[in-house]
Enzyme design. Structure first.
Site, PDB file in Angstrom:
ATOM      1  N   TYR A 168      37.068 -29.219 -12.112  1.00 30.63           N
ATOM      2  CA  TYR A 168      37.270 -28.142 -13.087  1.00 30.63           C
ATOM      3  C   TYR A 168      36.739 -26.837 -12.528  1.00 30.63           C
ATOM      4  O   TYR A 168      35.906 -26.812 -11.619  1.00 30.63           O
ATOM      5  CB  TYR A 168      36.600 -28.473 -14.431  1.00 30.63           C
ATOM      6  N   CYS A 169      37.270 -25.733 -13.079  1.00 30.65           N
ATOM      7  CA  CYS A 169      36.780 -24.400 -12.724  1.00 30.65           C
ATOM      8  C   CYS A 169      36.972 -23.511 -13.958  1.00 30.65           C
ATOM      9  O   CYS A 169      37.217 -24.009 -15.049  1.00 30.65           O
ATOM     10  CB  CYS A 169      37.509 -23.851 -11.501  1.00 30.65           C
ATOM     11  N   THR A 170      36.856 -22.202 -13.784  1.00 30.11           N
ATOM     12  CA  THR A 170      36.878 -21.294 -14.932  1.00 30.11           C
ATOM     13  C   THR A 170      38.194 -21.321 -15.703  1.00 30.11           C
ATOM     14  O   THR A 170      38.211 -21.549 -16.909  1.00 30.11           O
ATOM     15  CB  THR A 170      36.615 -19.841 -14.462  1.00 30.11           C
TER      16      THR A 170
END
Ligand SMILES: [Zn+2]
Ligand SMILES: [Zn+2]
Length: 349
Positions: free
Chosen positions: A205-207
């Site tokens: 996951y990331c922003t």
């Protein structure tokens, strides 16, 4: 390959102070959003001009990267122009159907002070040679509900694909949070870090999701077979949790790359002030000394006491006459900055 970038033909020559003042004076309600797409853009320069002409007319602010491989945009749009903006974006052949990530919360000031559109070699600096692997072989998407299952599944491993200053203030329960300061470093280190988890299901996951598009393909290329990633990143996760009444498994704050520097996902504060190393805080500041400009986490008491500087030395440097400061800046950037990356602090108990 060196990153080339060009400035806009209509270059904004206002000083940062002026831009900030102008942005603060414009009190129209705004929406903050981000969107990206990997799509072939044959002539990024003319694409940029097309965006710039229209978006300036709408009074949009933001930071936008355009490359032959696509677009990565973070923007603030006056609410009154939202319908026109949306209709125009969706009407562009390269952008039709592009999903938006709407901000979880708005700040008091606009999230950007100007509109900057840059043509770059890549829309995210990942340091990878895209011709060396199949960038289109990305991992399958995970919804928020599926992500929640991964977080508690002992056969799964959740990896935060962001930098240490982002994961320090907020991350998923049980996630691996590599201690890196760039995405490039993260991509180099992650395959090694995951070696011991080779047979587990992997969730990235990331922003807002863009980094995981590349990262999931990169990990698959590195021999990991079951790689998935959170669709729309933490921003969309927060919306889905709210809309579907799911349990929130993201602890703390979501760091964002605009003037807000973060949006709250849960109530919990999981990080500690870098200055006193004792008070809980998840508010980032840039050191007032422009030479240093270091990003740090500060509690209200310390920031007040230190007048927004990261250290006593920085406060002293800022008092020097302009000519001396120039020499100091050169020395600092050459000798000190390299040795002083963002330092995660461990709370003192
Ligand atoms: Zn403090
Ligand atoms: Zn400083």
């Amino acid at each position: 390959m060196a990153q080339s970038s060009t400035t806009t033909p209509l270059r904004d020559l206002r000083s940062r102070v002026q831009k900030r003042a102008d942005a603060a004076a414009d009190t129209r309600p705004r929406v903050t959003l981000s969107f990206y797409r990997y799509v072939q853009i044959s002539d990024p320069e003319s694409f940029k001009t097309r965006l710039l002409d229209k978006w300036q007319a709408f009074g949009c602010l933001g930071r936008v990267y355009v490359a032959q491989e696509g677009i990565n945009a973070q923007m603030s749009v006056p609410t009154e122009y939202w319908p026109e903006f949306d209709a125009w974006v969706q009407h562009q052949p390269e952008l039709t159907g592009i999903p938006y990530k709407m901000a979880v919360e708005e700040g008091e000031l606009p999230s950007f002070f100007k509109l900057m559109i840059k043509v770059k070699d890549k829309i995210v600096a990942d340091g990878l040679d895209d011709s060396s692997f199949d960038v289109t072989d990305t991992g399958a998407y995970l919804t928020a509900a599926q992500m929640n299952e991964y977080v508690t599944d002992p056969d799964a491993i959740v990896v935060d694909m962001r930098n240490n200053y982002e994961s320090e203030v907020g991350h998923f329960e049980s996630a691996l949070t590599p201690d890196v300061v760039t995405f490039k470093d993260e991509l180099q280190k992650t395959p090694e870090l995951l070696r011991v988890h080779k047979n587990k299901k992997i969730a990235l996951y990331c922003t807002g999701g863009i980094r995981c598009e590349k990262a999931s393909a990169w990990l698959k290329h590195n021999g990991f077979s079951d790689v998935r990633h959170l669709k729309g990143g933490i921003i969309d996760y927060a919306h889905q949790v709210k809309e579907q009444g799911l349990e929130n498994k993201f602890r703390g704050k979501n760091f964002v790359f605009d003037e807000r520097l973060g949006e709250r996902v849960g109530e919990e504060i999981i990080s500690t002030c870098h200055l006193c190393k004792s008070q809980k805080s998840d508010t980032h500041y840039h050191c007032q000394n422009q030479i240093c400009h270091t990003l740090f986490i500060g509690c209200a008491g310390c920031v007040e006491k230190k007048k927004g500087y990261c250290s006593f030395v920085c406060r002293q440097i800022d008092r020097l006459p302009a000519s001396t400061k120039k020499t100091v800046a050169r020395h600092y950037n050459l000798k000190i900055r390299k040795r002083r990356p963002f330092q995660k602090t461990r709370p003192q108990r």
